[in-house]
Design an enzyme around this catalytic site. Structure first.
Site, mmCIF file in Angstrom:
data_model
loop_
_atom_site.group_PDB
_atom_site.id
_atom_site.type_symbol
_atom_site.label_atom_id
_atom_site.label_comp_id
_atom_site.label_asym_id
_atom_site.label_seq_id
_atom_site.Cartn_x
_atom_site.Cartn_y
_atom_site.Cartn_z
ATOM 1 N N GLU A 250 -21.530 -6.889 -60.176
ATOM 2 C CA GLU A 250 -22.491 -6.247 -59.273
ATOM 3 C C GLU A 250 -23.606 -7.253 -59.066
ATOM 4 O OE1 GLU A 250 -25.560 -4.843 -57.732
ATOM 5 O OE2 GLU A 250 -25.901 -3.850 -59.646
ATOM 6 N N CYS A 284 -31.661 -4.982 -56.574
ATOM 7 C CA CYS A 284 -30.668 -5.580 -55.672
ATOM 8 C C CYS A 284 -30.443 -4.743 -54.429
ATOM 9 C CB CYS A 284 -29.356 -5.815 -56.408
ATOM 10 S SG CYS A 284 -28.675 -4.334 -57.186
#
Length: 481
Positions: A250, A284
């Site tokens: 990720e 993010c």
């Protein structure tokens, strides 16, 4: 005064301080040194994998409902000690205390969700080509999982990885970030004291990237799960390739937010600002670039600047909106991104520097910043900026915005604001991103799936697919003729 844990490795159910090399952990609001952590030696890492391998087979043999009981115990401990853990997150990461507590308590809810998979790890029975034969597709654990945790959500991501790995029957060796290891250590202390964890099932080793590399390349590693930067993710894939070790990554993002001409401007402003400044922009999934239709750009920009200037910056233990960035290095990256944008022709509409005042003379502070006169080719539009900086780009249409948004190496999160249903659904189809938020701000549901496309990663977390990735399929052919 925050009650900090002793900085030690946790291997086979025991606390160890091995490692002469030390790394300092700082408070980013004050630059005070909180403690030093030992860097794990090769032998500590080897012991951790030996312990995990030994614990895994017995754990996997337990019925899923028994494993679920342990997960619920973990969730109960986290919920009971949320304030303690949150104070440590704030001290080492700079996140406002309310946000840190929210991070911790949310993972207790995650534990309950994942525990429900104790009865749902299902395979399949498929038809055979032969008479008197049955084909069973069974789900088995991967084995020993190596987990690498980032600094921006040290407890949330730790739990996001260990819980689904455990319910699937795996054991783990985990390395928290060397920047924010203390909240993980405290959490594991609490689990060791209050949860019936088999020795060796969860192991924690401390250190920097070199220790992480040992986790990836260890002979006993059956899978690697990591959250972090694109560069680190690529390095992990290269290192794992020699042994064909499966990886789940990720990685970073450059989330576009598209504001159509018919959008509700006030709602879009509030949602996008929240999606930009959460955790001081160090997420993010943060909204990193805002594409606004030419018909409303002046009104939107004025409102966005006004809302940005109302954001309070200060002591993360007080009731402020945002705290400092996590380190001097991260602050420098943010400042350089703004400076380079100005040099390229962008205009700072608000912010653009360290805040004024004596309290900001130490620590890693940056004002929430808005940039206009931004063009699509600027680095501030193309490269991830892990800080509270919002570039606003004028577009002629939603289709123009989608084309610019897709012109990116990243593909994690995206946002669309419109009151037209067809526009919203077409945008959701056309945006090349693993998740899209329509008329809402950031924040995934545990039962959803958090995944990036393109260079934002592979594998994903959360939900059905976040659990099943910790399993592997076995086909069993039963000939009963």
């Amino acid at each position: 005064m925050v009650d900090l844990p002793d900085a030690r490795h946790y291997v086979n159910g025991e606390w160890r301080s091995a490692g002469a090399e030390q790394i300092a952990v700082e408070n980013p609001a004050t630059e005070d040194e909180l403690t030093n952590i030992p860097v794990a030696t090769a032998s500590v890492v080897e012991d951790a994998f030996d312990a995990a391998e030994q614990a895994q087979s017995e754990w996997a043999s337990r019925p899923g409902i028994e494993r679920a009981t342990v997960l619920r115990e973990i969730g109960a401990v986290v919920e009971e000690h949320a304030d303690d853990i949150a104070e440590i997150i704030t001290a080492e990461q700079g996140k406002p205390l309310a946000s840190a507590r929210g991070e911790v308590t949310a993972t207790a809810d995650l534990a309950e969700y994942v525990a429900g998979w104790g009865r749902r790890l299902e395979g399949d029975i498929v038809p055979s080509d032969n008479r008197d034969e049955q084909i069973n597709l069974q789900r088995h654990p991967m084995g020993v999982v190596a987990g690498i945790i980032p600094w921006n959500y040290p407890v949330s991501v730790f739990m996001r990885k260990i819980l689904p790995a455990l319910i699937a029957g795996n054991a783990l060796v985990v390395k928290p970030s060397e920047i924010t290891p203390l909240s993980t250590i405290r959490l594991v202390e609490l689990l060791d004291e209050n949860v019936s964890l088999p020795s060796g099932l969860i192991n924690v080793v401390l250190g920097s990237g070199a220790v992480g590399e040992q986790l990836v390349t260890a002979d006993q590693t059956d899978m690697v799960t990591m959250t972090g930067s694109v560069e680190t993710g690529k390095a992990i894939m290269r290192a794992a390739a020699d042994s064909l070790t499966p990886v789940s990554l990720e990685l970073g993002g450059k989330a576009p937010a598209i504001v159509a001409a018919d959008a509700h401007i006030e709602d879009a402003v509030n949602d996008i600002l929240t999606a930009r400044i959460t955790n001081t922009g160090q997420v993010c999934t943060c909204a990193e670039r805002v594409y606004v239709h030419t018909d409303i750009i002046e009104e939107f920009t004025d409102q966005y600047i006004e809302a940005t200037e109302a954001v309070t910056v200060g002591d993360p233990t007080a009731d402020e909106d945002i705290g400092p960035q996590v380190s001097a290095a991260e602050l420098q990256k943010t400042d350089e991104a703004v400076t380079n944008a100005i040099d390229a022709g962008a205009t700072v509409r608000t912010g653009g520097s360290v805040p004024d005042g004596q309290q900001f003379e130490t620590g890693f502070w940056y004002q929430p910043t808005v940039l206009s006169d931004v063009t699509p080719d600027m680095d501030v539009v193309q490269q991830e900026v892990f800080g509270p900086v919002t570039p606003i780009i004028e577009v002629e249409s939603v289709s123009d915005a989608i084309e610019q948004a897709n012109d990116s190496d990243y593909g994690l999160s995206s946002y669309v604001y419109t009151t037209d249903y067809q526009t919203a659904m077409n945008a959701a189809d056309d945006l090349e991103y693993g998740e899209t938020y329509l008329n809402r701000t950031l924040g995934e549901a545990w039962q959803g799936h958090h995944i990036g496309w393109k260079e934002s990663g592979l594998g994903g977390d959360d939900g059905k697919y976040g659990v099943l990735k910790y399993t592997q399929l076995k086909s069993v052919y039963h000939d009963y003729s």
